[in-house]
Scaffold this active site. Structure first.
Site, PDB file in Angstrom:
ATOM      1  CE  LYS A 127     -55.952  29.987  52.093  1.00  0.00           C
ATOM      2  NZ  LYS A 127     -56.608  29.053  52.989  1.00  0.00           N
ATOM      3  CE  LYS A 168     -49.112  31.683  55.356  1.00  0.00           C
ATOM      4  NZ  LYS A 168     -50.520  31.585  55.736  1.00  0.00           N
ATOM      5  CE  LYS A 180     -52.401  23.802  56.562  1.00  0.00           C
ATOM      6  NZ  LYS A 180     -52.281  24.176  57.914  1.00  0.00           N
TER       7      LYS A 180
HETATM    8  P1  TYM Z   1     -53.704  27.509  59.314  1.00  0.00           P
HETATM    9  O1  TYM Z   1     -54.177  26.106  59.255  1.00  0.00           O
HETATM   10  O2  TYM Z   1     -53.305  28.163  58.045  1.00  0.00           O
HETATM   11  O3  TYM Z   1     -52.482  27.629  60.301  1.00  0.00           O
HETATM   12  C1  TYM Z   1     -52.581  27.124  61.628  1.00  0.00           C
HETATM   13  C2  TYM Z   1     -51.802  27.997  62.582  1.00  0.00           C
HETATM   14  O4  TYM Z   1     -50.428  28.064  62.168  1.00  0.00           O
HETATM   15  C3  TYM Z   1     -50.045  29.426  62.032  1.00  0.00           C
HETATM   16  N1  TYM Z   1     -49.109  29.514  60.902  1.00  0.00           N
HETATM   17  C4  TYM Z   1     -47.921  30.113  60.975  1.00  0.00           C
HETATM   18  N2  TYM Z   1     -47.283  30.726  61.990  1.00  0.00           N
HETATM   19  C5  TYM Z   1     -46.058  31.227  61.742  1.00  0.00           C
HETATM   20  N3  TYM Z   1     -45.455  31.134  60.517  1.00  0.00           N
HETATM   21  C6  TYM Z   1     -46.058  30.533  59.482  1.00  0.00           C
HETATM   22  N4  TYM Z   1     -45.456  30.439  58.298  1.00  0.00           N
HETATM   23  C7  TYM Z   1     -47.358  29.988  59.683  1.00  0.00           C
HETATM   24  N5  TYM Z   1     -48.231  29.324  58.880  1.00  0.00           N
HETATM   25  C8  TYM Z   1     -49.296  29.054  59.648  1.00  0.00           C
HETATM   26  C9  TYM Z   1     -51.335  30.172  61.728  1.00  0.00           C
HETATM   27  O5  TYM Z   1     -51.220  31.544  62.035  1.00  0.00           O
HETATM   28  C10 TYM Z   1     -52.317  29.445  62.615  1.00  0.00           C
HETATM   29  O6  TYM Z   1     -52.242  29.927  63.934  1.00  0.00           O
HETATM   30  N6  TYM Z   1     -57.880  30.121  59.882  1.00  0.00           N
HETATM   31  C11 TYM Z   1     -56.918  29.294  60.560  1.00  0.00           C
HETATM   32  C12 TYM Z   1     -57.520  28.087  61.230  1.00  0.00           C
HETATM   33  C13 TYM Z   1     -58.636  28.382  62.150  1.00  0.00           C
HETATM   34  C14 TYM Z   1     -58.525  28.978  63.430  1.00  0.00           C
HETATM   35  C15 TYM Z   1     -59.850  29.004  63.948  1.00  0.00           C
HETATM   36  C16 TYM Z   1     -57.458  29.483  64.170  1.00  0.00           C
HETATM   37  C17 TYM Z   1     -59.951  28.095  61.957  1.00  0.00           C
HETATM   38  N7  TYM Z   1     -60.689  28.461  63.044  1.00  0.00           N
HETATM   39  C18 TYM Z   1     -60.111  29.539  65.216  1.00  0.00           C
HETATM   40  C19 TYM Z   1     -57.716  30.016  65.421  1.00  0.00           C
HETATM   41  C20 TYM Z   1     -59.029  30.041  65.930  1.00  0.00           C
HETATM   42  C21 TYM Z   1     -55.897  28.822  59.540  1.00  0.00           C
HETATM   43  O7  TYM Z   1     -56.157  28.721  58.363  1.00  0.00           O
HETATM   44  O8  TYM Z   1     -54.751  28.421  60.089  1.00  0.00           O
END
Ligand code: TYM
Length: 350
Positions: free
Chosen positions: A126, A209, A212
Site C-alpha cells: 500500500k 487480487k 475494492k
Molecule cells: P478487507 O476489508 O480488505 O477485506 C475484508 C475481508 O475480505 C477478504 N478479502 C478477500 N478474500 C478473498 N479474495 C479476495 N480478493 C479478497 N479481498 C478481500 C479479506 O481477507 C478479509 O477477510 N484488515 C482487514 C480488516 C480487519 C480485520 C480485523 C479482519 C480489521 N480488523 C480483525 C479480521 C479481524 C482488511 O483490510 O480486510
C-alpha cells in the site's frame, strides 16, 4: 520489553468466539463475499458466538471522503444482513462506536515492534515508494487489528488469504503481551482461511487480487452490480485459449482459468475437483455463461436485499447502535483487566 517478572502461566481455556471485520473503504466485492462474508454466515449458522465489525477506524488509514465513508459503512452493514448475518444472533457494529478497540490498539502500539510492522507485506504494497508520505495509522494498522480481535478474547478469525500475515502478527502481539506481563491473558488466535475462494483474483489480471481499490471496475464484481453488469464482466473476464482441464492439477500455471473455476466452486458449494470433473474439456465460451447464471442466481437476491435495506438508513443505524452496545459490554471488562495488568490507575471507573 520483557518485564522479567513471573513466568507465563499455562494458558487458560478460552471459549470459542469468532471475530472478523471488513473495511468500509469502498463497496464490497465478490472477493469480500466469498473470502469473508459468506463464511461469516456459515460460522454464525454453526452456532458459534460471532462478532462482526465494519472497521471504519481502519478505513481512515487512507483518506476517506466523510460522506462516502458513512455511506460505505451503512452499505457494508446492509451487505452483511443481506448475505445472511442476523443482527440478533451475531453482533454487528462499526468499530468507532466501541472505543475499547482504539484504547487497546494504543497499548498494542507499545507492545508491537517497529521491525514486525516493517515486514508487513500489505503495508509495503500500500505504501509502495511513498512510505514517507503515508499515514502513521497505516503503519500501525495491524496493531489495531490485533486489538479488534483480542479485546473480545476471540479465538478464531475467518479471513481471506491476504490477512494471514496480520493474524500471525496478532498471535505475536498476544504472546509478547502475555510474556511481558507474566500472564496468560490473551488467547493465541486461530486464522480460519478455508474454502475454494480464499484469494479471488482480478477478472482482468490473474496475478492480482480482486480489490475494492483497483482503479478498474472491470476487474471486480461489486455486490451492488446488477445482473447485466455481472454478465458483462464475466463475459469479458480474461482467460486463456485452452479448454478446461481434466483434473484440478491442470489449472496450475493458468491463473485466470483457475480463478473462474474457484469462483464457480465457491458460489456453487462444490469442490474445485467436482467443478473440473463436470466441465472437463469445455471451452470458456460455454463455461462462462454457466458461471454468469450461477453468479446472478447467488448474488442478485443479495443486491436486491441490500437496496431494500439501504432505503431505511435509520434502521441500519439502529442495528449498528444495538450491536455496538452489546460489543462494548463484552469488550469493556476485558479492557479494564488490561489496564489493571499494565498498571494504570482506574479509580474513576470503579
Ligand atoms: P478487507 O476489508 O480488505 O477485506 C475484508 C475481508 O475480505 C477478504 N478479502 C478477500 N478474500 C478473498 N479474495 C479476495 N480478493 C479478497 N479481498 C478481500 C479479506 O481477507 C478479509 O477477510 N484488515 C482487514 C480488516 C480487519 C480485520 C480485523 C479482519 C480489521 N480488523 C480483525 C479480521 C479481524 C482488511 O483490510 O480486510
Amino acid at each position: 520489553m520483557s518485564s522479567g517478572t513471573s513466568a507465563v502461566q499455562t494458558p487458560k481455556a478460552f471459549k470459542p468466539r469468532i471475530f472478523s471485520g471488513i473495511q468500509p473503504s469502498g463497496g464490497l466485492t465478490l472477493g469480500n463475499y466469498l473470502g469473508a462474508l459468506k463464511r461469516f454466515v456459515e460460522k454464525q449458522d454453526e452456532g458459534i458466538e460471532t462478532i462482526y465489525c465494519l472497521v471504519d477506524m481502519h478505513a481512515i488509514t487512507t483518506w476517506q471522503d466523510p460522506a462516502k465513508l458513512r455511506h460505505a459503512t451503512r452499505e457494508g452493514a446492509a451487505a452483511f444482513i443481506a448475505a445472511g448475518i442476523d443482527p440478533k444472533r451475531s453482533i454487528l457494529f462499526n468499530q468507532s462506536q466501541v472505543g475499547a478497540h482504539a484504547e487497546l490498539g494504543w497499548i498494542f502500539n507499545c507492545v508491537a515492534r517497529m521491525g514486525w510492522m516493517s515486514r508487513m507485506t500489505q503495508f509495503k504494497d500500500k505504501a509502495g515508494k511513498n512510505s514517507e508520505n503515508v499515514s502513521l495509522g497505516l503503519f500501525a494498522y495491524p496493531a489495531l487489528m490485533a486489538a479488534d480481535i483480542l479485546v473480545y478474547h476471540a479465538t478464531m478469525v475467518p479471513v481471506g488469504e491476504d490477512q494471514k500475515q496480520h493474524l500471525e502478527l496478532t498471535r505475536d502481539i498476544a504472546i509478547k503481551f502475555n510474556n511481558d506481563y507474566g500472564v496468560s491473558f490473551f488467547p493465541v488466535v486461530e486464522p480460519l482461511i478455508e474454502g475454494a475462494a480464499t484469494r479471488v483474483m482480478s477478472l482482468r489480471d490473474g496475478s492480482k487480487k480482486m480489490s475494492k481499490s483497483d482503479p478498474s471496475d472491470q476487474s471486480r464484481i461489486n455486490l451492488t452490480d446488477d445482473a447485466d453488469a455481472i454478465a458483462q464482466k464475466i463475459r469479458k473476464a480474461k482467460t486463456d485459449p485452452e479448454p478446461l482441464p481434466e483434473t484440478a492439477e491442470g489449472l496450475k500455471d493458468r491463473p485466470e482459468a483457475k480463478n473462474l473455476v474457484n469462483i464457480y466452486a465457491a458460489l456453487s458449494g462444490q469442490s474445485v475437483a467436482e467443478v473440473v470433473a463436470e466441465y472437463a474439456g469445455a471451452q470458456f465460451g460455454s463455461f462462462k455463461p454457466k458461471l454468469v447464471e450461477l453468479a446472478v442466481a447467488k448474488l442478485s437476491p443479495i443486491t436486491t436485499e441490500m437496496n431494500r435495506l439501504m432505503a431505511d438508513p435509520g434502521e441500519i443505524d439502529r442495528i449498528l447502535a444495538d450491536g455496538a452496545e452489546r460489543a462494548d459490554a463484552l469488550a469493556r471488562p476485558i479492557l479494564e483487566q488490561v489496564y489493571d495488568i499494565t498498571g494504570m490507575i482506574r479509580s474513576r471507573w470503579r
